[in-house]
Write an enzyme that holds these catalytic residues in place. Structure first.
Site, short mmCIF file in Angstrom:
data_model
loop_
_atom_site.label_atom_id
_atom_site.label_comp_id
_atom_site.label_asym_id
_atom_site.label_seq_id
_atom_site.Cartn_x
_atom_site.Cartn_y
_atom_site.Cartn_z
N SER A 18 49.02 -39.48 25.29
CA SER A 18 48.80 -40.86 25.70
C SER A 18 49.54 -41.79 24.75
O SER A 18 49.38 -41.71 23.53
CB SER A 18 47.30 -41.19 25.69
N HIS A 43 51.16 -39.63 29.16
CA HIS A 43 50.06 -40.29 29.86
C HIS A 43 50.18 -41.79 29.63
O HIS A 43 50.15 -42.24 28.48
CB HIS A 43 48.72 -39.75 29.32
N ASP A 45 48.62 -45.41 30.34
CA ASP A 45 47.40 -46.12 30.74
C ASP A 45 47.73 -47.55 31.16
O ASP A 45 48.17 -48.37 30.36
CB ASP A 45 46.41 -46.15 29.58
N MET A 47 46.21 -51.02 32.43
CA MET A 47 44.96 -51.78 32.44
C MET A 47 45.23 -53.22 32.82
O MET A 47 46.24 -53.81 32.40
CB MET A 47 44.30 -51.72 31.06
N HIS A 76 48.13 -43.56 34.83
CA HIS A 76 46.69 -43.69 35.02
C HIS A 76 46.37 -45.15 35.29
O HIS A 76 46.41 -45.99 34.39
CB HIS A 76 45.97 -43.18 33.76
N MET A 149 36.90 -38.96 32.63
CA MET A 149 36.89 -39.83 31.46
C MET A 149 35.72 -39.44 30.56
O MET A 149 34.57 -39.43 30.99
CB MET A 149 36.77 -41.30 31.87
N GLY A 154 39.34 -48.19 28.71
CA GLY A 154 39.70 -49.54 28.29
C GLY A 154 40.32 -49.62 26.92
O GLY A 154 41.17 -50.47 26.66
N ASP A 187 40.07 -37.14 29.36
CA ASP A 187 40.69 -38.20 28.57
C ASP A 187 39.63 -38.98 27.81
O ASP A 187 38.72 -39.54 28.42
CB ASP A 187 41.46 -39.14 29.50
N GLY A 188 39.77 -39.00 26.47
CA GLY A 188 38.90 -39.84 25.67
C GLY A 188 38.22 -39.12 24.53
O GLY A 188 37.39 -38.25 24.75
N GLY A 189 38.62 -39.46 23.31
CA GLY A 189 37.95 -38.91 22.14
C GLY A 189 38.26 -37.45 21.85
O GLY A 189 37.55 -36.82 21.05
#
Length: 241
Positions: A18, A43, A45, A47, A76, A149, A154, A187-189
């Site tokens: 990402s 990736h 993102d 927004m 995404h 997610m 965000g 996706d995330g953390g």
């Protein structure tokens, strides 16, 4: 469709990098370095400040970046009414477009998937942490990828929400029981400390950004994560399939 997504990205698992937390002023250099080190997926993102409380970039940046790399672009869309902008991202150079289940009316989801695939682009659906896997069951036979997610979308740099991890095995079990072939991504953390657990449960494309670009040497960090991912052969797919 020009090919099967799994065959294009094979062998899996593989990490998607990402670019959200990277130095956006130096994206051309960053992407060239990562491509040289065999990163297969970027990736991106998107927004809009409405669907999620943040703004990032749009089609012009992706189109410009496309001139500097041949790496697979996973776009995404964390935006409201993504159906109104899909053609812009296709024309900018997206290889895969992932939109959120929560961002559209359920009655038009199949139509959106069809419109994306008519343009010979792969299609995925993402779900937020509070959204149950079962809402996707009607669409799993026509999509290429599901993005789970594991943080609230965000912002980068959040800690993984442990309760989301169980969705991976639920989705994998449903896929195998129904002989489906979509790819599972998260996706995330995600970082080197929880990557093994994520992959063992059935994630095939872990998305990582903060874990990479928070390092003083992002190229070295990518190599470490690639070696770790390549050492975890949890699934039945091989290069020869």
């Amino acid at each position: 469709m020009k090919n099967n997504l799994r065959k294009i990205l094979n062998p899996l698992p593989t990490i998607a990098v990402s670019l959200l937390d990277s130095d956006l002023a130096n994206l051309a250099t960053i992407t060239r370095k990562l491509q040289k080190n065999k990163v297969k997926i970027f990736h991106l993102d998107i927004m809009d400040g409405h669907f999620v409380p943040n703004l990032t970039f749009g089609p012009p940046l992706i189109k410009s970046l496309r001139n500097h790399t041949k790496v697979f672009f996973n776009v995404h869309l964390m935006i409201e009414n993504p159906q109104n902008y899909i053609s812009d991202y296709i024309n900018a150079g997206a290889d895969l477009i992932v939109f959120h289940y929560e961002s559209v009316k359920k009655r038009i989801i199949s139509q959106i998937i069809g419109d994306i695939k008519k343009s010979k682009i792969f299609c995925g659906i993402a779900i937020k942490p509070a959204t149950p896997i079962k809402v996707l069951f009607p669409f799993l036979n026509i999509i290429d990828l599901v993005l789970i997610m594991t943080v609230e979308p965000g912002f980068g740099g959040q800690k993984i929400i442990k309760s989301c991890i169980s969705k991976i095995s639920l989705l994998k079990n449903y896929k195998e029981a129904n002989n489906l072939d979509f790819i599972i991504s998260c996706d995330g953390g995600i970082n080197e400390h929880n990557l093994k657990e994520i992959l063992d449960l059935g994630c095939e494309i872990p998305v990582m950004g903060h874990a990479i670009f928070s390092s003083s040497d992002y190229v070295k960090k990518v190599k470490i994560l690639q070696r770790l991912t390549n050492s975890l052969k949890f699934h039945k797919y091989t290069k020869n399939e």
